[in-house]
Design an enzyme around this catalytic site. Structure first.
Site, PDB file in Angstrom:
ATOM      1  N   GLY A  30      94.970  28.618  47.243  1.00 35.25           N
ATOM      2  CA  GLY A  30      95.127  29.860  46.479  1.00 35.25           C
ATOM      3  C   GLY A  30      96.369  29.826  45.611  1.00 35.25           C
ATOM      4  O   GLY A  30      96.326  30.120  44.418  1.00 35.25           O
ATOM      5  N   GLY A  53      90.316  32.425  53.036  1.00 36.44           N
ATOM      6  CA  GLY A  53      91.432  33.347  52.826  1.00 36.44           C
ATOM      7  C   GLY A  53      92.448  32.595  51.987  1.00 36.44           C
ATOM      8  O   GLY A  53      93.093  31.672  52.486  1.00 36.44           O
ATOM      9  N   HIS A  54      92.555  32.923  50.709  1.00 36.22           N
ATOM     10  CA  HIS A  54      93.445  32.205  49.791  1.00 36.22           C
ATOM     11  C   HIS A  54      94.612  33.129  49.447  1.00 36.22           C
ATOM     12  O   HIS A  54      94.435  34.171  48.825  1.00 36.22           O
ATOM     13  CB  HIS A  54      92.688  31.778  48.528  1.00 36.22           C
ATOM     14  CG  HIS A  54      91.622  30.752  48.817  1.00 36.22           C
ATOM     15  ND1 HIS A  54      90.829  30.191  47.847  1.00 36.22           N
ATOM     16  CD2 HIS A  54      91.231  30.185  49.980  1.00 36.22           C
ATOM     17  CE1 HIS A  54      89.996  29.323  48.414  1.00 36.22           C
ATOM     18  NE2 HIS A  54      90.211  29.305  49.701  1.00 36.22           N
ATOM     19  N   THR A  55      95.810  32.700  49.860  1.00 35.33           N
ATOM     20  CA  THR A  55      96.988  33.562  49.713  1.00 35.33           C
ATOM     21  C   THR A  55      97.742  33.226  48.442  1.00 35.33           C
ATOM     22  O   THR A  55      97.991  32.050  48.154  1.00 35.33           O
ATOM     23  CB  THR A  55      97.948  33.335  50.908  1.00 35.33           C
ATOM     24  OG1 THR A  55      97.174  33.354  52.100  1.00 35.33           O
ATOM     25  CG2 THR A  55      99.039  34.383  50.963  1.00 35.33           C
ATOM     26  N   THR A 146      84.346  32.036  61.704  1.00 37.46           N
ATOM     27  CA  THR A 146      85.062  33.253  61.305  1.00 37.46           C
ATOM     28  C   THR A 146      84.212  34.494  61.554  1.00 37.46           C
ATOM     29  O   THR A 146      84.657  35.610  61.285  1.00 37.46           O
ATOM     30  CB  THR A 146      85.433  33.186  59.809  1.00 37.46           C
ATOM     31  OG1 THR A 146      84.211  33.030  59.068  1.00 37.46           O
ATOM     32  CG2 THR A 146      86.349  32.019  59.503  1.00 37.46           C
ATOM     33  N   ARG A 317      96.909  28.849  63.989  1.00 39.10           N
ATOM     34  CA  ARG A 317      96.332  27.562  63.584  1.00 39.10           C
ATOM     35  C   ARG A 317      96.889  26.467  64.477  1.00 39.10           C
ATOM     36  O   ARG A 317      98.074  26.505  64.845  1.00 39.10           O
ATOM     37  CB  ARG A 317      96.666  27.261  62.123  1.00 39.10           C
ATOM     38  CG  ARG A 317      96.036  28.243  61.154  1.00 39.10           C
ATOM     39  CD  ARG A 317      96.511  27.985  59.723  1.00 39.10           C
ATOM     40  NE  ARG A 317      95.946  28.957  58.800  1.00 39.10           N
ATOM     41  CZ  ARG A 317      96.559  29.391  57.697  1.00 39.10           C
ATOM     42  NH1 ARG A 317      97.752  28.922  57.373  1.00 39.10           N
ATOM     43  NH2 ARG A 317      95.983  30.257  56.918  1.00 39.10           N
ATOM     44  N   ASP A 345     108.439  22.084  52.293  1.00 35.07           N
ATOM     45  CA  ASP A 345     109.676  22.719  52.770  1.00 35.07           C
ATOM     46  C   ASP A 345     109.677  22.907  54.284  1.00 35.07           C
ATOM     47  O   ASP A 345     110.731  22.911  54.919  1.00 35.07           O
ATOM     48  CB  ASP A 345     109.858  24.083  52.080  1.00 35.07           C
ATOM     49  CG  ASP A 345     108.609  24.955  52.173  1.00 35.07           C
ATOM     50  OD1 ASP A 345     107.530  24.477  51.775  1.00 35.07           O
ATOM     51  OD2 ASP A 345     108.702  26.101  52.658  1.00 35.07           O
TER      52      ASP A 345
HETATM   53  P1  GDP Z   1      94.310  28.329  51.250  1.00 34.26           P
HETATM   54  O1  GDP Z   1      93.217  28.862  52.107  1.00 34.26           O
HETATM   55  O2  GDP Z   1      94.180  26.860  51.039  1.00 34.26           O
HETATM   56  O3  GDP Z   1      94.476  29.077  49.964  1.00 34.26           O
HETATM   57  O4  GDP Z   1      95.662  28.529  52.100  1.00 34.26           O
HETATM   58  P2  GDP Z   1      96.092  29.852  52.927  1.00 34.26           P
HETATM   59  O5  GDP Z   1      96.455  30.926  51.980  1.00 34.26           O
HETATM   60  O6  GDP Z   1      95.078  30.158  53.963  1.00 34.26           O
HETATM   61  O7  GDP Z   1      97.344  29.292  53.727  1.00 34.26           O
HETATM   62  C1  GDP Z   1      98.459  28.772  53.074  1.00 34.26           C
HETATM   63  C2  GDP Z   1      99.713  29.573  53.517  1.00 34.26           C
HETATM   64  O8  GDP Z   1     100.879  28.882  53.132  1.00 34.26           O
HETATM   65  C3  GDP Z   1      99.825  30.933  52.845  1.00 34.26           C
HETATM   66  O9  GDP Z   1     100.466  31.815  53.726  1.00 34.26           O
HETATM   67  C4  GDP Z   1     100.700  30.645  51.627  1.00 34.26           C
HETATM   68  O10 GDP Z   1     101.414  31.797  51.183  1.00 34.26           O
HETATM   69  C5  GDP Z   1     101.646  29.623  52.187  1.00 34.26           C
HETATM   70  N1  GDP Z   1     102.126  28.602  51.225  1.00 34.26           N
HETATM   71  C6  GDP Z   1     101.462  28.032  50.194  1.00 34.26           C
HETATM   72  N2  GDP Z   1     102.201  27.037  49.651  1.00 34.26           N
HETATM   73  C7  GDP Z   1     103.345  26.978  50.355  1.00 34.26           C
HETATM   74  C8  GDP Z   1     104.510  26.120  50.298  1.00 34.26           C
HETATM   75  O11 GDP Z   1     104.598  25.194  49.510  1.00 34.26           O
HETATM   76  N3  GDP Z   1     105.475  26.370  51.225  1.00 34.26           N
HETATM   77  C9  GDP Z   1     105.399  27.370  52.157  1.00 34.26           C
HETATM   78  N4  GDP Z   1     106.394  27.527  53.010  1.00 34.26           N
HETATM   79  N5  GDP Z   1     104.328  28.173  52.227  1.00 34.26           N
HETATM   80  C10 GDP Z   1     103.312  27.973  51.361  1.00 34.26           C
HETATM   81  P1  IMO Z   2      90.078  28.435  53.363  1.00 34.34           P
HETATM   82  O1  IMO Z   2      89.256  28.490  52.092  1.00 34.34           O
HETATM   83  C1  IMO Z   2      90.323  27.038  57.485  1.00 34.34           C
HETATM   84  C2  IMO Z   2      86.597  27.112  59.804  1.00 34.34           C
HETATM   85  C3  IMO Z   2      86.445  28.108  60.945  1.00 34.34           C
HETATM   86  C4  IMO Z   2      85.540  27.329  61.875  1.00 34.34           C
HETATM   87  C5  IMO Z   2      84.620  26.586  60.905  1.00 34.34           C
HETATM   88  C6  IMO Z   2      83.278  27.280  60.678  1.00 34.34           C
HETATM   89  O2  IMO Z   2      90.958  29.611  53.548  1.00 34.34           O
HETATM   90  O3  IMO Z   2      90.774  27.136  53.474  1.00 34.34           O
HETATM   91  P2  IMO Z   2      82.517  29.448  59.327  1.00 34.34           P
HETATM   92  O4  IMO Z   2      82.912  30.886  59.483  1.00 34.34           O
HETATM   93  O5  IMO Z   2      82.771  28.881  57.983  1.00 34.34           O
HETATM   94  O6  IMO Z   2      81.115  29.195  59.794  1.00 34.34           O
HETATM   95  O7  IMO Z   2      83.466  28.658  60.385  1.00 34.34           O
HETATM   96  O8  IMO Z   2      85.312  26.523  59.670  1.00 34.34           O
HETATM   97  N1  IMO Z   2      86.950  27.715  58.494  1.00 34.34           N
HETATM   98  C7  IMO Z   2      88.142  27.593  57.914  1.00 34.34           C
HETATM   99  N2  IMO Z   2      89.282  27.006  58.344  1.00 34.34           N
HETATM  100  N3  IMO Z   2      90.261  27.576  56.246  1.00 34.34           N
HETATM  101  C8  IMO Z   2      89.122  28.154  55.789  1.00 34.34           C
HETATM  102  O9  IMO Z   2      88.982  28.579  54.526  1.00 34.34           O
HETATM  103  C9  IMO Z   2      88.009  28.213  56.649  1.00 34.34           C
HETATM  104  N4  IMO Z   2      86.750  28.711  56.533  1.00 34.34           N
HETATM  105  C10 IMO Z   2      86.115  28.388  57.660  1.00 34.34           C
HETATM  106  O10 IMO Z   2      87.693  28.404  61.537  1.00 34.34           O
HETATM  107  O11 IMO Z   2      86.288  26.347  62.555  1.00 34.34           O
HETATM  108 MG    MG Z   3      92.959  29.918  53.898  1.00 36.35          MG
END
Ligand code: GDP
Ligand code: IMO
Ligand code: MG
Length: 448
Positions: A30, A53-55, A146, A317, A345
């Protein structure tokens, strides 16, 4: 009228860039999509649903996107949910309301594919029921989904009895689908009866979303033909891919780079760049094998420092060391032009760092290739190389070469052991918190 076939892009034509999670999801897609999207005309999510979930941070405020592409906050970009996505309509409307203070989603800037499939209350209930059955079986078969209805919705699609989004927003087609399900599927009619309010709200939001539904893939192809820059946003990660991940502990869609072409109906030869996002360590949420998992103080430290709690479900996680065997596999499957090493970091202040360069299996001996079978992977123990850590704060922005020597050595070791090219490192959750490296210009300019 016949349309022009899409040609292979050259340096002065359109760029089609795919960004893929290189591990088990949550790599920071994200944040990076949000950053890169500044150079794109179209940002398209190509698979998954609100399991993602993309933050990202907008004006200092944390926003978690589950369905809307992470390019929505730039203004001017078209955001697309493509054919390979599954859409939860009620949640999508709530998400549109959530982003409204920063970005208004309109039929002009949010295109919902008529070909995408619809997550219904039935699919969500089925996901919960199946997962509860697997948990009760006590055979270690629970996936830890999920519970957002993802697997059942994709199953329905594959069985050719799913509800396409174009049909969902058409009252007659939606009614026909519900009647067909009621007569064909045990328990469906009873569920509609006992969850009336959910089904009423499911039907109600259809009218609200109808103006957003279109032949999104045709629009994207047309834009590509006109030289527009297209960014494809993956959800989940390579090791959660239905075919190439750690089956059955995977999600139900094609998360890999090739999945983007299938979802958008884009000729693979039109793609100009493929980039992976990886963490500088490794995490996994849900069940399944994870050879480098650390169930000790070091694992807890990574979780606390990295705030490794699910952006969708809030679950802690699982954390572990970087796995070069898995990364070599992700490189082979996706053909990355470069990989962003994110959350770098978080490693500061550790006395030593490890990278798994091979596995040791009790019967098969030394394994250098990521196994196809989850049971084999579960029995593998990592063979580590150890590296000295570094202390003190890292620079937050600038060039990657400004890193201390130990940090640079760690990056070079990852490149060598994984066969990847690291093009940037993440230094914090904010859009600008990044150290930029070799060849990143291509990505930022989206390969123009
Ligand atoms: P995504 O699903 O791949 O978009 O990733 P998530 O949003 O689920 O998880 C990534 C987490 O790491 C979020 O809480 C972000 O705000 C945080 N994040 C992303 N890049 C960085 C980074 O370079 N350093 C740190 N400390 N946090 C980061
Ligand atoms: P983002 O896009 C991390 C994992 C679930 C479970 C498996 C199957 O934020 O990276 P599902 O609900 O898709 O049938 O679950 O996949 N899972 C993820 N793990 N990041 C995700 O999305 C995920 N979406 C599903 O935890 O193990
Ligand atoms: Mg995510």
């Amino acid at each position: 009228m016949t349309s022009e076939p899409m040609k292979r892009s050259t340096s002065h034509q359109s760029g089609i860039t795919i960004v893929v999670g290189a591990q088990w999801g949550d790599e920071g897609k994200g944040k990076w999509i949000d950053w890169i999207a500044g150079g794109a005309d179209i940002v398209a999510r190509y698979q998954g649903g609100n399991n993602a979930g993309h933050t990202l941070y907008v004006k200092g405020q944390k926003v978690v996107l589950h369905q809307i592409p992470s390019g929505i906050f730039h203004g001017g970009q078209k955001c697309v949910l493509a054919a390979g996505v599954v859409i939860n309509p009620g949640e999508l409307v709530r998400e549109m309301e959530k982003v409204a203070p920063f970005a208004k989603a309109t039929p002009d800037n949010l295109w919902l594919s008529a070909r995408a499939h619809t997550i219904t209350p039935w699919h969500i209930a089925t996901d919960g029921r199946r997962e509860a059955q697997r948990e009760a079986a006590a055979s270690g078969s629970a996936i830890g989904t999920t519970k957002r209805g993802i697997g059942p919705t994709y199953s329905e699609k594959t069985a050719r009895s799913g509800l396409r989004f174009g049909d969902y927003v058409n009252p007659v087609a939606r009614k026909n689908w519900m009647e067909a399900m009621a007569s064909a599927v045990d328990g469906f009619a009873a569920h509609c009866e006992s969850h009336k309010a959910e089904w009423e709200s499911f039907s109600k939001v259809a009218a609200q979303l109808a103006p957003f539904v279109c032949d999104a893939e045709a629009r994207v192809r047309k834009a590509a033909g006109e030289g527009k820059k297209i960014l494809m946003e993956g959800a989940q990660g390579t090791l959660l891919d239905l075919d190439h991940g750690t089956f059955p502990f995977v999600t139900s869609s094609s998360t890999i780079a090739a999945g983007a072409c299938a979802s958008l109906g884009i000729p693979p030869r039109a793609v100009t760049g493929i980039y992976g996002i990886a963490k500088a360590y490794l995490t996994r949420v849900g069940a399944g094998p994870f050879p480098t998992e650390l169930t000790n103080e070091t694992g807890n430290a990574l979780r606390e420092r990295g705030q490794e709690f699910g952006a969708t479900t809030g679950r802690p996680r699982r954390c572990g060391w970087f796995d070069a065997v898995a990364m070599r596999y992700a490189q082979d499957v996706n053909g990355f032009d470069g990989v962003i090493l994110n959350k770098f970091d978080i490693l500061s202040g550790m006395d030593e760092l490890k990278i798994a360069v091979a596995y040791e299996h009790p019967e098969l001996g030394c394994i250098e290739q990521f196994p196809w079978n989850a049971e084999i992977l579960a029995a593998c123990k990592p063979v580590y190389k150890t590296f000295p850590g570094w202390h003190g704060d890292l620079p937050k922005t600038g060039g990657i070469e400004a890193l201390p020597k130990a940090a640079l050595d760690y990056i070079r070791a990852i490149e060598e052991s994984s066969g990847i090219k690291v093009v940037a490192a993440g230094t914090g959750p904010g859009r600008e918190e990044a150290l930029l490296g070799r060849d990143l210009e291509r990505l930022v300019a989206l390969n123009s």
